[in-house]
Motif scaffolding. Sequence first.
Motif, short mmCIF file in Angstrom:
data_model
loop_
_atom_site.label_atom_id
_atom_site.label_comp_id
_atom_site.label_asym_id
_atom_site.label_seq_id
_atom_site.Cartn_x
_atom_site.Cartn_y
_atom_site.Cartn_z
N ILE A 123 3.22 27.60 -14.01
CA ILE A 123 4.00 26.64 -13.22
C ILE A 123 5.01 25.92 -14.12
O ILE A 123 6.19 25.81 -13.79
N ARG A 124 4.54 25.49 -15.27
CA ARG A 124 5.44 24.77 -16.19
C ARG A 124 6.55 25.66 -16.71
O ARG A 124 7.61 25.18 -17.09
N SER A 125 6.31 26.98 -16.72
CA SER A 125 7.36 27.88 -17.20
C SER A 125 8.45 28.09 -16.15
O SER A 125 9.51 28.63 -16.47
N GLY A 126 8.19 27.69 -14.91
CA GLY A 126 9.27 27.74 -13.91
C GLY A 126 9.00 28.55 -12.66
O GLY A 126 9.90 28.78 -11.86
N ILE A 127 7.76 28.99 -12.45
CA ILE A 127 7.44 29.70 -11.21
C ILE A 127 6.59 28.76 -10.35
O ILE A 127 5.57 28.25 -10.82
N TYR A 128 7.00 28.55 -9.13
CA TYR A 128 6.29 27.58 -8.29
C TYR A 128 5.88 28.20 -6.96
O TYR A 128 6.69 28.87 -6.32
N GLY A 162 5.18 15.76 -8.11
CA GLY A 162 6.09 16.90 -8.23
C GLY A 162 6.81 16.89 -9.56
O GLY A 162 7.11 17.94 -10.13
N ALA A 163 7.08 15.69 -10.07
CA ALA A 163 7.78 15.57 -11.36
C ALA A 163 6.79 15.34 -12.49
O ALA A 163 7.13 14.74 -13.51
N TYR A 164 5.57 15.83 -12.33
CA TYR A 164 4.51 15.55 -13.31
C TYR A 164 4.88 16.01 -14.73
O TYR A 164 4.60 15.33 -15.70
N ASN A 165 5.56 17.16 -14.82
CA ASN A 165 5.87 17.69 -16.14
C ASN A 165 7.26 17.32 -16.66
O ASN A 165 7.67 17.79 -17.71
N MET A 174 11.45 18.69 -7.46
CA MET A 174 11.34 17.61 -8.45
C MET A 174 11.25 18.16 -9.88
O MET A 174 11.28 17.41 -10.85
N PHE A 175 11.09 19.47 -10.00
CA PHE A 175 11.02 20.11 -11.32
C PHE A 175 12.02 21.27 -11.32
O PHE A 175 12.20 21.93 -10.29
N PRO A 176 12.66 21.53 -12.45
CA PRO A 176 13.65 22.63 -12.46
C PRO A 176 13.01 24.02 -12.48
O PRO A 176 13.04 24.72 -13.49
N TYR A 177 12.41 24.39 -11.35
CA TYR A 177 11.78 25.71 -11.27
C TYR A 177 12.85 26.80 -11.20
O TYR A 177 13.96 26.56 -10.71
#
Lengths: 290, 248
Positions: free
Chosen positions: B82-87, B108-111, B156-159
């Motif tokens: 998830i942190r690498s960008g796949i959601y 959503g912006a946890y990381n 909220m995250f740049p996925y």
Amino acid sequence: MIIIAQIINGIALGSIYVLLVTGFNLLFLVGKIIHFSYPYMVILSMYACWAILQITDRLILVIIGTILTSLGLHLLIEPLFYYLNKKSISLDINTSFILSLGSALILTEVMSHHIYYGFPVAFPINWLDNFTFFKIDMINISSGQIYTLSVSIFLVLTLFSLIYKTQLGRAFRAITESTSKARLQGISVLKLNVLLFSIAGIIGGVIALLLSILLGSASPWLGDYIALKVLAVAIVAGLGNLKGGLICGLSLGIIESLIIHFFPGSWTNTIAFLMMLTVVLMKPKGIFGR
Amino acid sequence: MELKRGTVILEIKNWTVCYGPIKALDKVDLKIRKGEIIVLFGSNGSGKSTLLKSLVGLKKPVEGTILYRQKDIHSWNTEDIIRSGIYLIPEEGGIFRSLTVKENLQIGAYNNYYQYKKRLEEVIQLFPVLKQRLTQIAGTLSGGEQKILAFGKALMFPYQILIFDEPSLGLSPFYTDYIFKLINKLHHLGYTILLSEQNIYQGFKYAHRIYVLERGKIILQGEAEELRNNPKILEAYFGNQNSGRQYI
């Protein structure tokens, strides 16, 4: 006047119940475990406090040593719960309860066989300047009660702020709702589990210090006495309900102190548990719900 | 490093996932290029959800390889993927029903919490309905609003890749149409999209490429335009070639 004095006693005792129930509820909510051995670890930390006091009376060393003991115990047991959690995917509460009960029994055995031959230990008198702080007529407030109350209020406020106001607390609450959904947000459940046990451990250490001041002694069976009450309060408040635990923990402390005023002291547990039983029968999900 | 549009961003080969002795996915090959909308069709039990879950590590394959931006992520756990960008937005939306709308967006912006305010403004601009609902408990939103919140949370995250598991499930025709327009909008914002869907009309309307799954195997794949009139699509859904043509 005596009633007021008893209520003050009750608030001091109740604030410790609140801390214990909060730690217990946090572990239930986030770790999804019934950590029955939590109070036993607190008692073992009281023994550590006593042992350190035999060597030194430097307050800072006593505080650090006691908190580190509790922290260490929690970090030791955490991998077991996590392994269990991972193995059963959706955790079976009963399995975690057995693990917790087992560790509680082991801790009691260790304390009753290997520490001071199982005899209760007494803390040095006034080891924390436990002097009379305030006295009017029959009302006698000791500095120990003031320490207990102020530290408990500070810790409970800090914990509630952490849970409801910070990103870490939101992550804890997210895990509480669904571990898999939390993982889908990139929340590391393993890391937060370790952090949770660390927080519970630190709170446990502080409770051990407060109980040492308030009770002045520790025995291997003190764990049984406290554990049953913590579990009962948590269930009566609504398992996992933090705000409910706060109100019920404080109420139990006050009720117990008042019972002592009206009935012989040996009836305290019977009456307190009868009252809790009645509540559970009327509200099976607890007063404040789960 | 930013990939060019059309470059392969995620690729799985021989992807086999089992539930005990049952093979839910059998040697599935799938390729996602940057900037595409890929739609996965298949009837219930065909393995769509299993495939999507396995891409983010919620279900581990017994066999197969996975490359994301040329990196082997086979052994990564869900959090790292998830942190690498796949959601993945699961069927039910993946929102936290006991938290408020604002808290959901914060999670959503946890990381990347340092970007929270900037991202929140963008999300509110895109989904104005969320602004009035910020203090409302997410579980009390309507079904459509919950889906919108799930979309907002995803932004909220740049996925890099957004995966939707049946985004129109349980929604009214109005919201279904709205959700697909949103997916198209996200595509125009630069997101790569993979979604599983039962609504073939909407799927075909926006897809660039289609994969059809049947009993854990890819039975058909290709450009959406090429497959539009392929009778196998209808067979996979309705059992014969003549039913359901009006839905495409």
